[in-house]
Each structure stands twice: as C-alpha cells, then as structure tokens.
Design a protein around this motif. Structure first.
Motif, mmCIF file in Angstrom:
data_model
loop_
_atom_site.group_PDB
_atom_site.id
_atom_site.type_symbol
_atom_site.label_atom_id
_atom_site.label_comp_id
_atom_site.label_asym_id
_atom_site.label_seq_id
_atom_site.Cartn_x
_atom_site.Cartn_y
_atom_site.Cartn_z
ATOM 1 N N GLN A 57 -10.574 -3.085 11.273
ATOM 2 C CA GLN A 57 -9.999 -3.690 10.057
ATOM 3 C C GLN A 57 -10.707 -3.204 8.808
ATOM 4 N N GLU A 58 -12.038 -3.083 8.862
ATOM 5 C CA GLU A 58 -12.784 -2.667 7.659
ATOM 6 C C GLU A 58 -12.482 -1.218 7.294
ATOM 7 N N ILE A 59 -12.339 -0.369 8.319
ATOM 8 C CA ILE A 59 -12.041 1.052 8.038
ATOM 9 C C ILE A 59 -10.685 1.147 7.341
ATOM 10 N N PHE A 60 -9.689 0.406 7.878
ATOM 11 C CA PHE A 60 -8.350 0.466 7.275
ATOM 12 C C PHE A 60 -8.327 -0.232 5.923
ATOM 13 N N TRP A 61 -9.175 -1.246 5.743
ATOM 14 C CA TRP A 61 -9.222 -1.894 4.429
ATOM 15 C C TRP A 61 -9.757 -0.914 3.394
ATOM 16 N N ALA A 62 -10.877 -0.234 3.716
ATOM 17 C CA ALA A 62 -11.459 0.752 2.798
ATOM 18 C C ALA A 62 -10.460 1.885 2.555
ATOM 19 N N PHE A 63 -9.774 2.313 3.632
ATOM 20 C CA PHE A 63 -8.753 3.378 3.492
ATOM 21 C C PHE A 63 -7.703 2.945 2.469
ATOM 22 N N SER A 64 -7.250 1.691 2.566
ATOM 23 C CA SER A 64 -6.175 1.246 1.667
ATOM 24 C C SER A 64 -6.683 1.156 0.227
ATOM 25 N N ILE A 65 -7.956 0.817 0.057
ATOM 26 C CA ILE A 65 -8.512 0.742 -1.302
ATOM 27 C C ILE A 65 -8.596 2.133 -1.917
ATOM 28 N N TYR A 66 -9.081 3.104 -1.138
ATOM 29 C CA TYR A 66 -9.202 4.477 -1.664
ATOM 30 C C TYR A 66 -7.818 5.056 -1.924
ATOM 31 N N LEU A 67 -6.891 4.803 -0.984
ATOM 32 C CA LEU A 67 -5.557 5.396 -1.134
ATOM 33 C C LEU A 67 -4.850 4.826 -2.355
ATOM 34 N N GLU A 68 -5.036 3.524 -2.597
ATOM 35 C CA GLU A 68 -4.355 2.940 -3.757
ATOM 36 C C GLU A 68 -4.865 3.560 -5.052
ATOM 37 N N ALA A 69 -6.138 3.925 -5.073
ATOM 38 C CA ALA A 69 -6.711 4.483 -6.303
ATOM 39 C C ALA A 69 -6.015 5.790 -6.694
ATOM 40 N N ILE A 70 -5.548 6.537 -5.696
ATOM 41 C CA ILE A 70 -4.951 7.855 -6.008
ATOM 42 C C ILE A 70 -3.455 7.901 -5.705
ATOM 43 N N ALA A 71 -2.901 6.783 -5.286
ATOM 44 C CA ALA A 71 -1.473 6.791 -4.888
ATOM 45 C C ALA A 71 -0.558 7.105 -6.053
ATOM 46 N N ILE A 72 -1.027 6.861 -7.282
ATOM 47 C CA ILE A 72 -0.153 7.054 -8.453
ATOM 48 C C ILE A 72 -0.024 8.531 -8.817
ATOM 49 N N LEU A 73 -0.863 9.397 -8.240
ATOM 50 C CA LEU A 73 -0.857 10.813 -8.664
ATOM 51 C C LEU A 73 0.524 11.468 -8.554
ATOM 52 N N PRO A 74 1.221 11.347 -7.416
ATOM 53 C CA PRO A 74 2.555 11.982 -7.373
ATOM 54 C C PRO A 74 3.479 11.467 -8.477
ATOM 55 N N GLN A 75 3.365 10.200 -8.808
ATOM 56 C CA GLN A 75 4.227 9.616 -9.849
ATOM 57 C C GLN A 75 3.860 10.193 -11.224
ATOM 58 N N LEU A 76 2.576 10.313 -11.509
ATOM 59 C CA LEU A 76 2.156 10.845 -12.820
ATOM 60 C C LEU A 76 2.572 12.310 -12.942
ATOM 61 N N VAL A 77 2.442 13.064 -11.852
ATOM 62 C CA VAL A 77 2.851 14.477 -11.875
ATOM 63 C C VAL A 77 4.354 14.570 -12.108
ATOM 64 N N LEU A 78 5.113 13.683 -11.428
ATOM 65 C CA LEU A 78 6.573 13.708 -11.590
ATOM 66 C C LEU A 78 6.961 13.362 -13.028
ATOM 67 N N LEU A 79 6.255 12.407 -13.629
ATOM 68 C CA LEU A 79 6.563 12.037 -15.023
ATOM 69 C C LEU A 79 6.338 13.219 -15.946
ATOM 70 N N GLN A 80 5.258 13.951 -15.715
ATOM 71 C CA GLN A 80 4.986 15.110 -16.579
ATOM 72 C C GLN A 80 6.050 16.179 -16.384
ATOM 73 N N ARG A 81 6.493 16.346 -15.128
ATOM 74 C CA ARG A 81 7.489 17.396 -14.878
ATOM 75 C C ARG A 81 8.865 16.989 -15.394
ATOM 76 N N SER A 82 9.158 15.704 -15.299
ATOM 77 C CA SER A 82 10.539 15.326 -15.667
ATOM 78 C C SER A 82 10.636 15.070 -17.165
#
Lengths: 10, 215
Positions: free
Chosen positions: B118-143
């Motif tokens: 549980q702790e490994i997946f909790w830490a994974f979800s915290i790290y992933l959320e920090a960078i999950a917005i990157l595809p969206q920010l890149v798409l905003l710049q492209r569009s």
C-alpha cells in the motif's frame, strides 16, 4: 513507537 | 480537517465538474489530454487502495468514490463516446506518458515511507500526480488558443494542490507528530509545474483577452 501513518488526506 | 484542506478538496471537485461540464455541454473534448485523464484515473486508483480497509469519515469515503468514478467516466467519454471521441486531438496528444508512469513507480520503489504494497502504491500515486498534468500542458501549448472551460479546468486543478500546501504548513504547526515529506515535496513540484500557466492565465484575465500560451 513510530507513529502509525494514516493517509487521511485525499 | 482544516479550511485549507477543505478548500483544496472543493477546488479539486470544481475542476472535475468544470471538465465534465465542458465535455457534456460542448459534446467535445478538444484541448483536453486523454493521457492526463488516464494518469489521473491511475493516481486515484492507486492512492485509494485503503478505500475499503480504512474508514476515516463519510466525507473521505464519498470524495474518494467521486474522484475515482469521475476520472473513469471522463476517460470513458473520451475513449468510447461516439460523439465526444471524434473531437479528441489524437495527433496533438502525443506525450509518451508511459515514461511518467515508469519513472514514478521506480521512484516509489526507492523513496517511500514503508516497503509495503500500500505504501509503495501510495507514494507512486503522489509522484505520478505531480507530473500527470504534463501531457495536458504540452497539449495546451500545441493547440494554441484555449477555450474558457479548459483554461478554468487547468486553473482549478493547479490551485487545489496549492491549498494542500497551506494545509501541510498548518498541520505542521498544529499537530506535533505530522510528518509528510513525500506529499509536501511532490505537492510543491506539482504546483510549480503550473506556474507558467498561472502567469499566462492571469495575463489573459487582466487584459481580458483569450488565453494564449506561447508555442
């Protein structure tokens, strides 16, 4: 005693 | 529960409602990154593993179900809905988000509170959320130009973690045992990633112009 970590946040 | 955390949760909820409104009202998901939505669904599914094992409050459980449910509904809308999926910017949303998943998982294996499932997946979800917005920010710049609802969605999504940072500061001073380094550092990184978006969002709001992100 290491405090029991609770993930009480979303 | 403190006012900062509650404000953060409400801001997060508003961002999801704005996104659902945009997709439902315009029957379009143009400008929205499916990859970011998939990453968020993964974030909630891996973070709330304790959904059925630990009960904190009705509020906590309800919000977890809302976040998991809404993220899956949005992914379904963008992948399967016969009308909405036609407006998906497939050729612009090309960020290789698998690298983000792998990097977060490797980091979670290295840096975690306890070496338990549980702790490994909790830490994974915290790290992933920090960078999950990157595809969206890149798409905003492209569009190029960003429609209002999409801009508001990203704005509220970026703001909610800033409220959480205030919540961690507040808890640090009010609860002697509070120690949550992983969330704090990831939360700072997450909020920092939105910094330039907030800047352009503020400029467009001040000049009352359409939000334009530099390519």
């Amino acid at each position: 005693l290491r405090e029991e970590k609770v993930h009480d946040e979303l | 529960m403190n006012i900062f955390r509650f404000s953060g949760d409400m801001t997060h909820l508003i961002s999801i409602l704005v996104l659902l409104l945009k997709i439902y009202a315009t029957k379009s998901c143009s400008g929205i990154s499916l990859k970011t939505q998939e990453l968020y669904a993964l974030v909630f599914l891996t973070r709330y593993l304790n959904l059925f094992t630990e009960f904190f409050s009705v509020y906590n459980t309800v919000m977890k179900l809302v976040f998991i449910g809404s993220s899956l509904v949005i992914v379904w809308y963008m992948r399967m809905h016969r009308v909405v999926k036609l407006s998906y910017d497939k050729e612009l949303d090309t960020f290789r988000h698998y690298f983000l998943v792998v990097a977060s998982f490797v980091l979670a294996l290295l840096v975690h509170e306890k070496f338990t499932f549980q702790e490994i997946f909790w830490a994974f979800s915290i790290y992933l959320e920090a960078i999950a917005i990157l595809p969206q920010l890149v798409l905003l710049q492209r569009s190029g130009n960003v429609d209002n609802l999409t801009g508001q969605y990203v704005f509220f999504l970026g703001s909610y973690r800033a409220f959480y940072i205030l919540n961690w500061i507040y808890r640090y001073f009010t609860e002697n045992h509070f120690a949550r380094l992983i969330s704090c550092i990831s939360g700072l990184v997450q909020t920092a990633l939105y910094a330039d978006f907030f800047y352009y969002y503020f400029i467009s709001w001040k000049n009352n112009k359409k939000l334009q992100l530099p390519a």
